[in-house]
Design a protein around this motif. Structure first.
Motif, mmCIF file in Angstrom:
data_model
loop_
_atom_site.group_PDB
_atom_site.id
_atom_site.type_symbol
_atom_site.label_atom_id
_atom_site.label_comp_id
_atom_site.label_asym_id
_atom_site.label_seq_id
_atom_site.Cartn_x
_atom_site.Cartn_y
_atom_site.Cartn_z
ATOM 1 N N GLN A 1 36.000 35.031 34.179
ATOM 2 C CA GLN A 1 34.891 35.663 34.892
ATOM 3 C C GLN A 1 35.246 35.911 36.355
ATOM 4 O O GLN A 1 34.931 36.964 36.917
ATOM 5 C CB GLN A 1 33.648 34.770 34.815
ATOM 6 C CG GLN A 1 32.384 35.388 35.416
ATOM 7 C CD GLN A 1 31.967 36.666 34.711
ATOM 8 O OE1 GLN A 1 31.609 36.651 33.547
ATOM 9 N NE2 GLN A 1 32.038 37.783 35.407
ATOM 10 N N GLN A 2 35.946 34.966 36.979
ATOM 11 C CA GLN A 2 36.383 35.150 38.363
ATOM 12 C C GLN A 2 37.400 36.278 38.467
ATOM 13 O O GLN A 2 37.392 37.044 39.440
ATOM 14 C CB GLN A 2 36.969 33.839 38.891
ATOM 15 C CG GLN A 2 35.924 32.751 39.114
ATOM 16 C CD GLN A 2 36.540 31.392 39.389
ATOM 17 O OE1 GLN A 2 37.705 31.139 39.064
ATOM 18 N NE2 GLN A 2 35.772 30.495 39.980
ATOM 19 N N LYS A 3 38.252 36.409 37.469
ATOM 20 C CA LYS A 3 39.198 37.534 37.446
ATOM 21 C C LYS A 3 38.449 38.865 37.390
ATOM 22 O O LYS A 3 38.838 39.834 38.049
ATOM 23 C CB LYS A 3 40.134 37.416 36.244
ATOM 24 C CG LYS A 3 41.200 36.356 36.372
ATOM 25 C CD LYS A 3 42.111 36.379 35.153
ATOM 26 C CE LYS A 3 43.211 35.349 35.262
ATOM 27 N NZ LYS A 3 44.108 35.375 34.088
ATOM 28 N N ASP A 4 37.396 38.907 36.589
ATOM 29 C CA ASP A 4 36.609 40.140 36.503
ATOM 30 C C ASP A 4 36.019 40.508 37.851
ATOM 31 O O ASP A 4 36.048 41.674 38.261
ATOM 32 C CB ASP A 4 35.500 39.974 35.466
ATOM 33 C CG ASP A 4 36.021 40.005 34.042
ATOM 34 O OD1 ASP A 4 37.111 40.569 33.832
ATOM 35 O OD2 ASP A 4 35.355 39.460 33.143
ATOM 36 N N TYR A 5 35.465 39.523 38.558
ATOM 37 C CA TYR A 5 34.892 39.785 39.875
ATOM 38 C C TYR A 5 35.944 40.313 40.851
ATOM 39 O O TYR A 5 35.681 41.241 41.636
ATOM 40 C CB TYR A 5 34.271 38.510 40.448
ATOM 41 C CG TYR A 5 32.952 38.120 39.818
ATOM 42 C CD1 TYR A 5 32.014 39.077 39.465
ATOM 43 C CD2 TYR A 5 32.640 36.780 39.582
ATOM 44 C CE1 TYR A 5 30.801 38.724 38.889
ATOM 45 C CE2 TYR A 5 31.432 36.407 38.998
ATOM 46 C CZ TYR A 5 30.513 37.386 38.653
ATOM 47 O OH TYR A 5 29.323 37.034 38.082
ATOM 48 N N LEU A 6 37.155 39.728 40.809
ATOM 49 C CA LEU A 6 38.214 40.144 41.734
ATOM 50 C C LEU A 6 38.728 41.535 41.396
ATOM 51 O O LEU A 6 38.945 42.359 42.294
ATOM 52 C CB LEU A 6 39.361 39.130 41.692
ATOM 53 C CG LEU A 6 39.049 37.722 42.210
ATOM 54 C CD1 LEU A 6 40.219 36.778 41.922
ATOM 55 C CD2 LEU A 6 38.741 37.736 43.692
ATOM 56 N N LEU A 7 38.914 41.817 40.110
ATOM 57 C CA LEU A 7 39.468 43.113 39.721
ATOM 58 C C LEU A 7 38.466 44.244 39.911
ATOM 59 O O LEU A 7 38.854 45.385 40.217
ATOM 60 C CB LEU A 7 39.937 43.059 38.266
ATOM 61 C CG LEU A 7 40.698 44.280 37.738
ATOM 62 C CD1 LEU A 7 41.934 44.554 38.582
ATOM 63 C CD2 LEU A 7 41.081 44.088 36.275
ATOM 64 N N VAL B 1 26.498 39.828 32.155
ATOM 65 C CA VAL B 1 27.672 39.334 32.852
ATOM 66 C C VAL B 1 28.545 40.509 33.275
ATOM 67 O O VAL B 1 28.701 41.486 32.549
ATOM 68 C CB VAL B 1 28.468 38.386 31.930
ATOM 69 C CG1 VAL B 1 29.704 37.856 32.649
ATOM 70 C CG2 VAL B 1 27.586 37.230 31.470
ATOM 71 N N ALA B 2 29.105 40.416 34.478
ATOM 72 C CA ALA B 2 29.959 41.490 34.986
ATOM 73 C C ALA B 2 31.245 41.569 34.174
ATOM 74 O O ALA B 2 31.764 40.566 33.690
ATOM 75 C CB ALA B 2 30.281 41.239 36.452
ATOM 76 N N THR B 3 31.767 42.764 34.040
ATOM 77 C CA THR B 3 33.017 42.980 33.323
ATOM 78 C C THR B 3 33.943 43.829 34.175
ATOM 79 O O THR B 3 33.494 44.641 34.995
ATOM 80 C CB THR B 3 32.776 43.674 31.972
ATOM 81 O OG1 THR B 3 34.040 43.914 31.345
ATOM 82 C CG2 THR B 3 32.056 45.000 32.154
ATOM 83 N N SER B 4 35.240 43.644 33.993
ATOM 84 C CA SER B 4 36.213 44.471 34.703
ATOM 85 C C SER B 4 36.750 45.590 33.819
ATOM 86 O O SER B 4 37.617 46.354 34.259
ATOM 87 C CB SER B 4 37.381 43.603 35.187
ATOM 88 O OG SER B 4 38.035 42.997 34.092
ATOM 89 N N GLU B 5 36.268 45.680 32.588
ATOM 90 C CA GLU B 5 36.683 46.764 31.703
ATOM 91 C C GLU B 5 36.103 48.078 32.218
ATOM 92 O O GLU B 5 34.899 48.315 32.154
ATOM 93 C CB GLU B 5 36.218 46.499 30.274
ATOM 94 C CG GLU B 5 36.944 45.370 29.577
ATOM 95 C CD GLU B 5 38.402 45.711 29.336
ATOM 96 O OE1 GLU B 5 38.713 46.908 29.141
ATOM 97 O OE2 GLU B 5 39.232 44.779 29.357
ATOM 98 N N LEU B 6 36.978 48.918 32.718
ATOM 99 C CA LEU B 6 36.531 50.159 33.350
ATOM 100 C C LEU B 6 35.851 51.084 32.358
ATOM 101 O O LEU B 6 34.906 51.811 32.719
ATOM 102 C CB LEU B 6 37.733 50.857 33.993
ATOM 103 C CG LEU B 6 37.429 52.084 34.856
ATOM 104 C CD1 LEU B 6 36.421 51.757 35.939
ATOM 105 C CD2 LEU B 6 38.718 52.625 35.470
ATOM 106 N N ARG B 7 36.276 51.067 31.117
ATOM 107 C CA ARG B 7 35.661 51.933 30.107
ATOM 108 C C ARG B 7 34.187 51.592 29.918
ATOM 109 O O ARG B 7 33.337 52.476 29.809
ATOM 110 C CB ARG B 7 36.418 51.795 28.787
ATOM 111 C CG ARG B 7 35.900 52.671 27.669
ATOM 112 C CD ARG B 7 36.873 52.702 26.514
ATOM 113 N NE ARG B 7 38.146 53.288 26.920
ATOM 114 C CZ ARG B 7 39.215 53.348 26.139
ATOM 115 N NH1 ARG B 7 39.167 52.847 24.911
ATOM 116 N NH2 ARG B 7 40.332 53.910 26.561
ATOM 117 N N SER B 8 33.860 50.302 29.912
ATOM 118 C CA SER B 8 32.461 49.883 29.764
ATOM 119 C C SER B 8 31.636 50.267 30.986
ATOM 120 O O SER B 8 30.485 50.709 30.864
ATOM 121 C CB SER B 8 32.392 48.363 29.551
ATOM 122 O OG SER B 8 33.098 47.980 28.394
#
Length: 690
Positions: free
Chosen positions: A262-268, A286-293
């Motif tokens: 989850q912390q990786k998602d916030y950073l990315l 919940v936040a996601t780092s998947e750009l497609r979503s």
């Protein structure tokens, strides 16, 4: 004071200082005034050697006049340096005596500078504490020379000094090492104390040339609580810190090795624009780092998001800071959301090729996302693009094969590069050598490779019928994506491409099996290598098959034990059946031309009188395979032998008691199942009898 530029005499080559003229036997008052002038004794910076009007810089305490300047006596007559006779009629110039009250010694000047430096250090805050802590550090850092009990006392004293003063220590290049040592030998509570004292300062520490190492040490030796104190301090500052010469490395270390998913998602997410640095998620959830979503939920943001992401990626590539895992993840997200054949995709591939030194492609190869980016670039690119990418890895393919992620690039190259001659010369020659019969060193290298967890995959990939046996789910998904793309970008039929590569790869591999079958069969990876290559290889397989059959009659104890393993059983059963079993179509995929291994094996077993031994041992399924094999000429003869040994088969097939110990230590008998292969053989001969 500013040093005066020195001249050099053309005649003597001695450096001359531009000094004041001094009369011999001059007025003592003048000399006293000169000695009281601080600029006449030392430079204002105690660390830098003084360059005064009284000193020439040579460590002799002598003032030398320049060529165009001469001393004058009291009568105004010019005079040089005092002359000294050597007793042979020749005279030489001697240095003048030092005037009383004036020190011309460089040693004395340095002593004064050192004393002044000590005074300045002593005047700084916590000077005594820092000095004592450095003494403790000097002792603690030599771990093998310090007994455990003494180290505990030193650590306790060290924490008495630094507690409450951690911030005063961490931003100095020498005292920060004291805190690093304290963290190394501290207990959990002491580490948490240091982390709490530094709370709010971690981003500043990351930007420090020396304190960043303390931050890394705290993350390595810390726990979840310390991690959750440190990581959130970087939220909102990723786009700036990833470009910082010091903070970028520690930020990537946090992202790669310490942060949660989850912390990786916030950073990315912050790579996608300033908006994502402020807002951690879109609405609920919940936040996601998947750009497609993200783009699926907010399609109107596609243009600014893709622009911000491409801009930051380009900045780091231009700065030659291309080793960051975070950068590779961001590049993967960008590539997954660019349309095939679009201008964005073409620009991105040009960005990858634009690195003349090739460091970008080399760094990408050794991370999961980076290898995916290169594999997708091979799939999307044209023939020229692929050639340039392959060229970037020249003399590195062997290293890529041994890497957890790098070998995926080799697999992608096998599947998309239409020029199989290029692939053979550039890739396969580095993996298996150029000779059809490898020499001793190349053979040894190949045996090591086929027994390596990752290096064996590129060698087996072109032969393996079941990708599940050599690749994990992630690798298969990546190659499925590559296969979908190549339908639009590659012209050659995949079956033809594969056949041409197998033809180049087969001769050296068959030679290795023929000459080293006894070595290969002793490992499970070696057995799998033989099982995949022998049915599918292109060329003369007779020598390799004979070497494999000869293992049955080997007198080596190691080989005899190896033949009883499940891996060896699968090898022999596959060869006996004539090819690998196709799980998708539920049938054996026969090798072309036929192997004929079943007849060769039966003759070897018959000659060594091992038919019944194999039928009642761990290799019983190999005998079952003989009865099921197409084209086996001695089925009836084999059944006759099995009927004669029916009693041995029954004993092997019947359950046997097995003694085990209970938790209380008492022996307990339990039933152990019999040999399943022997039971199948009994069923076969019973069915034939009835």
């Amino acid at each position: 004071m500013v040093g005066i530029k020195r001249k050099q005499s053309a005649s003597s080559g001695i450096p001359r200082g531009n000094i004041k003229k001094r009369k011999q036997g001059g007025d003592p008052a003048v000399e006293s005034s000169a000695s009281s002038n601080p600029e006449a004794e030392t430079d204002s910076d105690p660390i830098i050697e003084s360059d005064t009007t009284e000193h020439s810089g040579d460590d002799d305490g002598v003032s030398w006049p320049s060529d165009d300047e001469h001393m004058q006596d009291e009568n105004g007559e010019e005079t040089g340096l005092p002359e000294k006779s050597h007793g042979n009629g020749h005279k030489s110039t001697a240095p003048a005596a030092t005037t009383n009250g004036v020190s011309n010694s460089s040693k004395e000047s340095h002593a004064k500078q050192k004393a002044l430096a000590h005074e300045r250090k002593a005047a700084k805050p916590n000077a005594d504490s820092i000095a004592r802590s450095k003494k403790l550090w000097e002792r603690l850092r030599r771990k093998s020379h310090v007994p455990l009990e003494e180290r505990k006392k030193l650590v306790a004293e060290l924490f008495d000094i630094v507690t409450g003063n951690v911030k005063d220590f961490v931003l100095k290049h020498d005292s920060v090492r004291v805190i690093q040592t304290a963290i190394k030998y501290a207990n959990r509570d002491q580490r948490k104390m240091i982390a709490r004292e530094l709370k709010g300062e971690f981003r500043c520490l990351a930007e420090s040339r020396y304190a960043k190492f303390l931050l890394g040490k705290l993350l390595v030796h810390g726990d979840k609580e310390i991690r959750d104190i440190i990581v959130p301090e970087f939220y909102g500052h990723v786009r700036r810190l990833i470009k910082h010469p010091e903070a970028s490395w520690i930020l990537d270390d946090i992202y790669r090795g310490a942060a949660t998913s989850q912390q990786k998602d916030y950073l990315l997410r912050e790579w996608y624009g300033a908006e994502f640095a402020i807002f951690k998620s879109e609405g609920k959830g919940v936040a996601t780092s998947e750009l497609r979503s993200i783009l699926a939920q907010n399609p109107e943001k596609r243009k600014p998001v893709m622009h911000a992401l491409h801009d930051l990626i380009n900045q780091l590539i231009q700065k030659k800071t291309t080793g960051f895992t975070m950068l590779h993840d961001a590049m993967r997200q960008y590539m997954l959301n660019v349309n095939m054949g679009s201008e964005e995709m073409n620009e991105f591939i040009e960005l990858l090729k634009g690195d003349e030194e090739g460091d970008l492609l080399k760094n990408l190869a050794f991370t999961s996302s980076g290898a995916g980016v290169v594999s997708m670039a091979l799939a999307h690119g044209n023939a020229k693009d692929r050639k340039l990418i392959i060229r970037a890895y020249k003399n590195l393919f062997s290293q890529l094969a041994y890497d957890e992620h790098g070998h995926q690039i080799i697999l992608a190259a096998f599947d998309v590069v239409d020029d199989t001659v290029l692939t053979s010369k550039s890739v396969l020659s580095e993996l298996v050598g150029k000779a059809a019969e490898p020499d001793e060193s190349q053979t040894e290298a190949l045996i090591i490779a086929v027994n390596h967890k990752f290096a064996r995959i590129p060698i087996l990939y072109l032969f393996a019928n079941r990708r599940e046996s050599i690749m994990n789910v992630t690798e298969r998904e990546l190659l499925d994506s590559v296969h979908n793309i190549r339908t639009e970008t590659s012209k050659k039929d995949p079956a033809i491409r594969r056949k041409e590569l197998v033809a180049h790869l087969s001769p050296p591999l068959l030679s290795v099996i023929a000459n080293n079958a006894a070595t290969l069969v002793q490992s499970s990876f070696g057995c799998q290598f033989m099982m995949e290559v022998l049915p599918c290889a292109d060329g003369n397989r007779e020598a390799a098959l004979k070497a494999t059959v000869a293992l049955v009659q080997s007198e080596s104890l190691e080989v005899d034990e190896a033949l009883k393993t499940p891996a060896a059983g699968r090898l022999f059963k596959t060869l006996v059946q004539g090819g690998p079993y196709d799980t998708q179509h539920k049938r054996v995929k026969m090798a072309e031309p036929a192997l004929g291994f079943h007849n060769m094996l039966f003759e070897a077993l018959l000659a060594s009188d091992q038919v019944l031994q194999w039928a009642t041992s761990d290799n019983s399924f190999v005998i079952v395979g003989l009865l099921e094999a197409e084209g086996f000429e001695n089925k009836e003869k084999l059944r006759k032998m099995l009927k004669e040994g029916k009693e041995r088969l029954k004993r092997a097939a019947s359950p046997s008691p097995e003694v085990s110990k209970t938790e209380t230590g008492k022996k307990k008998a339990k039933s152990k199942g019999g040999n399943r292969g022997s039971q199948l053989l009994l069923d076969d001969i019973a069915g034939r009898t009835t």
